[in-house]
Design a protein around this motif. Sequence first.
Motif, mmCIF file in Angstrom:
data_model
loop_
_atom_site.group_PDB
_atom_site.id
_atom_site.type_symbol
_atom_site.label_atom_id
_atom_site.label_comp_id
_atom_site.label_asym_id
_atom_site.label_seq_id
_atom_site.Cartn_x
_atom_site.Cartn_y
_atom_site.Cartn_z
ATOM 1 N N THR A 156 13.610 8.138 -0.494
ATOM 2 C CA THR A 156 12.413 7.948 -0.778
ATOM 3 C C THR A 156 11.909 6.620 -2.056
ATOM 4 N N PHE A 157 11.098 6.394 -2.206
ATOM 5 C CA PHE A 157 10.815 4.925 -2.621
ATOM 6 C C PHE A 157 9.510 5.682 -3.717
ATOM 7 N N SER A 158 8.647 4.969 -3.746
ATOM 8 C CA SER A 158 7.333 5.364 -4.410
ATOM 9 C C SER A 158 6.749 6.325 -3.663
ATOM 10 N N GLN A 159 6.102 7.113 -4.547
ATOM 11 C CA GLN A 159 5.287 7.726 -3.963
ATOM 12 C C GLN A 159 3.130 7.924 -4.937
ATOM 13 N N ALA A 160 3.435 7.288 -5.141
ATOM 14 C CA ALA A 160 2.768 7.572 -6.248
ATOM 15 C C ALA A 160 1.398 6.897 -5.770
ATOM 16 N N PRO A 161 0.208 7.431 -6.009
ATOM 17 C CA PRO A 161 -0.731 7.184 -5.265
ATOM 18 C C PRO A 161 -2.021 6.050 -5.618
ATOM 19 N N ALA B 219 0.631 -1.188 -0.308
ATOM 20 C CA ALA B 219 -0.475 0.101 0.352
ATOM 21 C C ALA B 219 0.681 1.377 0.102
ATOM 22 N N TYR B 220 1.987 1.555 0.653
ATOM 23 C CA TYR B 220 2.359 2.694 0.579
ATOM 24 C C TYR B 220 3.924 2.856 0.138
ATOM 25 N N ARG B 221 4.237 0.826 -0.389
ATOM 26 C CA ARG B 221 5.551 1.135 -1.253
ATOM 27 C C ARG B 221 6.980 2.590 -0.935
ATOM 28 N N ASP B 222 6.576 2.246 0.465
ATOM 29 C CA ASP B 222 7.545 3.387 0.966
ATOM 30 C C ASP B 222 8.243 2.829 2.000
ATOM 31 N N LEU B 223 9.533 2.847 2.276
ATOM 32 C CA LEU B 223 10.491 2.592 3.756
ATOM 33 C C LEU B 223 9.693 3.614 4.967
ATOM 34 N N VAL B 224 9.943 4.981 4.673
ATOM 35 C CA VAL B 224 9.691 6.038 5.700
ATOM 36 C C VAL B 224 8.110 6.074 6.103
ATOM 37 N N ASP B 225 7.482 5.292 5.190
ATOM 38 C CA ASP B 225 5.664 5.649 5.547
ATOM 39 C C ASP B 225 5.596 4.477 5.602
#
Length: 836
Positions: free
Chosen positions: A404-409, A259-265
Motif C-alpha cells: 500500500t502506497f499513498s492513500q491521501a486524498p 492521482a492514485y499514487r498507489d499501484l493497486v488502485d
Amino acid sequence: MARLDPQWFIDWADDKIVNHSRRVILTFVVLTAIFGAGLSAVETESGTDQFAEEVPEEEAFTRITEEFTPRFQEGTGSTQLIQRAPNVLTRRELVRMLEAQKRLADREDLRVVQTASAASVVAQTLDPDAETLDAQVRAMERATDAEVAAAVRENADNPRFVGLLADDFNPTEPRATATIGVVTHSIPLADESGAGQGGDSPLTPIQQKATRIVATVGGDISVFGSGVIADEFGTVITDSLIIVVPAAVLFIVLFLVVAYRDLVDLMLGTVALGMALVWTFGFLGLAGIPFNQIMIAVPPLLLAVGIDFGIHAVNRYREVRADGYDVGESMRKATDQLLVAFFIVTGTTVIGFLSNLVSNLTPIRDFGVVAAIGIVFTFFVFGVFLPAAKVEIDRLRQRYPIPTFSQAPLGREGSSLGTVLRVGVRPALRAPAVVLVVALILSGGAMWYATGVDTEFGQEDFLPPSEAPAYLKMLPEPFAPGDYSVVADIEFLEERFSSSQSGVVTVFLEGRATDDAFLEELDRVAQDPPETFITVDRRADSTSILTVIRDEAEQNEEFADVVARHDRDGDGIPDRDIVDVYDALFATASAERAAEYISEDYTSSRVDYRVKADADDDAVVADTREMADRFRTEGTATGAVVVFSAISDLILDSAVQSLILSMLGTGVFLIFIYWWLEGRPSLALANLVPILVAVTFVAGTMRLSGISFNAFTATVLALTIGLGVDYSVHIVHRFIDERVEHDLETALDRTVRGTGGALAGSMLTTVFGLGVLVLAVLSILGQFGLLTAASIVYSFLASILVLPSALVLWDRFSGNDPVVPLGGTDIDTGASATAD
C-alpha cells in the motif's frame, strides 16, 4: 407532490457494493466476456459516402447513375497516371509513359480496356499506323529528339493532346512539367454510384497492382484513382488508432500514477477503463453498427469520463477513510454521494450525445448512439464495479500484506493544490454578482465572435494531409504511418491542370420528358446562364438528350427526317409526338449515348453543365440550383460539389440543432433531478452557468484557431455540454451535502478543495488523454481533440472560478443565512433556513 425516494435505490446499490462485492465482481466479469465476444464482429466503414446517405442531392446523384448508365455497356473505371519531370515532353519521358501504359495493358488481371495519353498522340503523329502500344513505343524509340519536338508542336492546337498536359505547357520549346495518362478498366457497374467516396472499391486491388508495375518503369509516375483513395480511407483509421491509443494510454497512466499514487488502485482503475471500452465496442459488434472515422474519438471520450469517475470514487472514499471509518462504511458514505453525482453526469452526458440524433447525417447519429451507450456502461463500471472491487481489495489488504502506497486524498487542507483551488471562493463571497456579470459579458463576446466560424465538407477531410508532420515521420515501427499521396495528388492536379479540369454539375429532371415542349425547354433554360457556367454563344455549355438528338441528326439523314417531321416551327428542335423521336433515336447508333441522358421509360432525364474550374464552390452550387429552378419540370441540382455543399449545410444545422437540444434537454433534466433528489429545482440554474461559459468559449476558440465545423467538430458544442456538466455537477452536489452541515463559507471551501482536487486530477488526465488526438494522421481528428481538450479546460475553470459565485447567489436568493447550515436553525433566533 409525493415523489419516489431516490435513497432507496442508493441504499440498495450500497448494499450490493459493500456486502456482496464478490457477486458484483463476478457479474461484471461475465458481462465483459459476453461483450468481448462481440469485438470480433466489429466492422469498419470509411470514406465520405456514408455521410451522403439520405441527402436529397445525393439520392438524385445515385438515381442518375442507376437510371442513366448505358444499358449496352459493361461498367468501367479509370486509373490516372500522373507523370512529373522537368520536361515530360522529352523523348525519354514520353517513352516511359508509353511503357507504363503497355505494361499495364499486358496484364490480363488489370482488365484494361483502353489507354490514352499525350505520349500516344505524339507517337501516332510520328507514325499514323501505330495503333497498338507496342507500335507506339517503337515509333517513339526510333524517332529523333527533333522529330518528337516537331510532333509535339503539330499538336499544340489539339484539345485531346493539350488537355492532358499541365497549364505550364509551352509549345514553342516544347516543354511541360506534368502530364496525365488515363487507363480504363472493365469493372462491375456498381463501382461508383454516388458523389461520396467509400472505403471499398473494386479498383483498389487493380490500382495497388498498377502502382507496383508502374514503379518498374522508372521516372516519376504515380497511380491515382478511386481505388487509391478508398485504400487510404481504410488505412488511415488503423494508422490513427495505432498512434492515438498507445499515446493516450501512456499519458493516462502517467497522470493516474499521480492521482492514485498507489499501484493497486492504479491497476484497478486501468482494468475498469479497459472493461468500459470492451463493453462499448463489443456492443458495437453485437448491434451491427459499423466503426467509422468519427468513432475514433469514442475511446478517448470514454477514457475521459471513466478517468473522472474513477478519480472521484477513489478520492472521495479516501477522504472518508481519513476520518476514521472502516472500509465498508467509508465506501457506503462515498457511494451515497457519488452514485447520485455519477447518475446526474451520466444523464446529462447521454443527453448531450443523443442530441446528435437530430442530425441528418448517419455517421453523426451513430456516433451519438455509441458514445451515449458507452457513457452508460462507464457509469455502471465505475459506479458499481470499481467500488465493489475497491472494497474487496482493501479488505484483503487488512488480512494480507498487499503493498500500500499513498492513500491521501487530493486537495486536502493545507496542500498547495487546495490553496490554488480556492482562488474562486473569495470573489464569490465578496462580489458574486460582479463575477457572474463579467463571465456573462465575456461569454456573449465569445459567442458573437464565433458567428464567423465556417463550415466545410470534402473527401480531403478524411484523408491524411499532403505533408505529414515531422513528428509522425520520426515514429518507429509499428507506429509509423504509411505513405500517403492522395491529397498531394489532388492538390497537384488542381494546381497544375486547372485550365483543363472544368467541373461538371447536373440537374436531375423528373417528369414531363414526354411533353411536346420539353426539348424546347431544355434549349430555353440554357440561354443566358449564370456567371460560373462555361458558355458557348451565350448559352450554357451543356449536354442533354437534346444534344444527342442534334448530334445524331447531323450524321444520320434518316433520323434528321424524323426530327424535321416532328418540328412544327422549324427551329431544329422536335416539339410534337416526341416519344416517337426518342424511339427513333434508340434505334440508331446513338442509343447507348442517349441512355445516359434519359431513362428507359422516358420519365426522367439529366442535363450536365460544365462550370469554370476556378469558380467558387458556393457560387457554383447557388448557380446550379438557380438553373434547376428555371425548369417547369421538377429539377434537383446535384453533382459532387452540390452534394458536398448540401452535407456542409447539414453539418452546420446538426451543430446548431444538437446544441439547442442538448442545452434544453440538460436544463430540463437538471431541473427534474434536483427537484427529485434535493427538492431544489433552482439549483439547475447555478449548474448551467459554467456550462454556458464553456460552450461559448469553445465556439470562440474554433474561430480563433481557424477550425471550421466539419463532420467531427460538429459534435463538439453538444459534447462540451455533456462533458462540462460533469465538472459542475460534482461541485454542486458536494456543495449541497456540505451546506447541510456547515455555514456557506466553510461549505464552499470544503467543496472546492475536496471535489476540486479530484476535478483537477481528472481535468489534467482527460486533457492529455484527449489531446493525443492531435497526433492522429487525420488532421480534423486532431482539431476535434484540440477542441474537446479545450472544452474540458474551460469547463474546469468555469466550475472553479464562476460556479462558486453562482452557488453563493443561489444560496442567498434561496433564503439561506450564510452562517447557518442549509436546513439548520439559527441558535439565536430559532429561524429556519429555507430552501426553494
